[in-house]
Design an enzyme around this catalytic site. Sequence first.
Site, PDB file in Angstrom:
ATOM      1  N   ASP A  59       4.757  -5.897  -8.328  1.00 40.96           N
ATOM      2  CA  ASP A  59       5.244  -4.841  -8.391  1.00 40.96           C
ATOM      3  C   ASP A  59       4.335  -3.597  -8.058  1.00 40.96           C
ATOM      4  O   ASP A  59       3.147  -3.603  -8.349  1.00 40.96           O
ATOM      5  CB  ASP A  59       6.381  -4.508  -9.394  1.00 40.96           C
ATOM      6  CG  ASP A  59       5.662  -4.082 -10.820  1.00 40.96           C
ATOM      7  OD1 ASP A  59       4.498  -4.524 -11.020  1.00 40.96           O
ATOM      8  OD2 ASP A  59       6.529  -3.485 -11.674  1.00 40.96           O
ATOM      9  N   TYR A  61       2.159  -0.026  -8.619  1.00 40.78           N
ATOM     10  CA  TYR A  61       1.541   0.364  -9.762  1.00 40.78           C
ATOM     11  C   TYR A  61       2.416   1.673 -10.423  1.00 40.78           C
ATOM     12  O   TYR A  61       2.987   2.037  -9.657  1.00 40.78           O
ATOM     13  CB  TYR A  61       0.097   1.228  -9.218  1.00 40.78           C
ATOM     14  CG  TYR A  61      -0.972   0.318  -8.891  1.00 40.78           C
ATOM     15  CD1 TYR A  61      -1.490  -0.877  -9.576  1.00 40.78           C
ATOM     16  CD2 TYR A  61      -1.507   0.415  -7.385  1.00 40.78           C
ATOM     17  CE1 TYR A  61      -2.544  -1.705  -9.033  1.00 40.78           C
ATOM     18  CE2 TYR A  61      -2.445  -0.386  -6.997  1.00 40.78           C
ATOM     19  CZ  TYR A  61      -2.988  -1.495  -7.934  1.00 40.78           C
ATOM     20  OH  TYR A  61      -3.751  -2.430  -7.248  1.00 40.78           O
ATOM     21  N   PHE A  72      -1.457  -3.562  -3.926  1.00 46.37           N
ATOM     22  CA  PHE A  72      -2.525  -3.312  -4.448  1.00 46.37           C
ATOM     23  C   PHE A  72      -3.393  -2.151  -3.960  1.00 46.37           C
ATOM     24  O   PHE A  72      -4.585  -1.914  -4.499  1.00 46.37           O
ATOM     25  CB  PHE A  72      -3.551  -4.688  -3.951  1.00 46.37           C
ATOM     26  CG  PHE A  72      -3.429  -5.894  -4.392  1.00 46.37           C
ATOM     27  CD1 PHE A  72      -3.507  -6.303  -6.018  1.00 46.37           C
ATOM     28  CD2 PHE A  72      -2.615  -6.941  -3.746  1.00 46.37           C
ATOM     29  CE1 PHE A  72      -3.206  -7.630  -6.467  1.00 46.37           C
ATOM     30  CE2 PHE A  72      -2.094  -8.246  -4.415  1.00 46.37           C
ATOM     31  CZ  PHE A  72      -2.531  -8.580  -5.899  1.00 46.37           C
ATOM     32  N   HIS A 180      -5.375 -14.827  -9.848  1.00 46.13           N
ATOM     33  CA  HIS A 180      -4.998 -13.651  -9.656  1.00 46.13           C
ATOM     34  C   HIS A 180      -6.233 -12.634  -9.880  1.00 46.13           C
ATOM     35  O   HIS A 180      -6.991 -13.137 -10.595  1.00 46.13           O
ATOM     36  CB  HIS A 180      -3.990 -12.922 -10.478  1.00 46.13           C
ATOM     37  CG  HIS A 180      -3.383 -11.587 -10.194  1.00 46.13           C
ATOM     38  ND1 HIS A 180      -4.213 -10.590 -10.547  1.00 46.13           N
ATOM     39  CD2 HIS A 180      -2.215 -11.137  -9.526  1.00 46.13           C
ATOM     40  CE1 HIS A 180      -3.106  -9.508 -10.129  1.00 46.13           C
ATOM     41  NE2 HIS A 180      -2.322  -9.917  -9.367  1.00 46.13           N
TER      42      HIS A 180
END
Length: 215
Positions: A59, A61, A72, A180
């Site tokens: 989701d 920031y 990202f 991740h």
Amino acid sequence: MKWEDLIQSELKKPYFQTLVEFLKKEDQTKTILPIKENRLSCLKLTPYDLVKVVIIGQDPYHNYHQAHGLAFSVEQGIYPPSLKNIYKELVDDMKVSYPKTGNLTHWAQQGVLLLNTALTVELHKPLSHQGKGWEEFTLEIVKKVNDKLTPVVFILWGTHAQKFTKYIDSQRHLILRSVHPSPLSASRGFFGSKPFSKTNAFLIVNKIKPIDWSL
């Protein structure tokens, strides 16, 4: 196929109408990120016909001046920890200079679909818009990209993104998986995974222009 066609067909579905109503109410009383104009930036900046690569995030920031509709990516300011690790791997993998910006628009404009599974979040409340309907919409996006006849690279970082594996035809497309880039897991297989060079090698073999990853 145009993204607008998909949006119009999804708008007719009950889940999406419920999502729209939810967002209207949220926007009236809370600070929701990113701003309305940027919530579908990933689709506006990367038209369907241009998609060569998909990078899936979770989701947006949840702090000011960060989320602007690309997974990202930060609009301006300090790089979040996951992005720092992505850049560390990028520099090592591609031997490029360390990026001067956290804004990944340059990637998006070349065909890198930077897709979060939820496209909004409440200020300072991570994952606050999970389970509100966005996941159904973004799954439809992944399915449409999978339908492309031209090969696409799907970069799936972490278990959340890897849940999409079953919707991707690995005979036609390339799936690159690793843990991740979060500081909690990056040292367990993200560093050294070389997603950028592997992506470009696949694109070149398939006679598709590679991505200029430098920023």
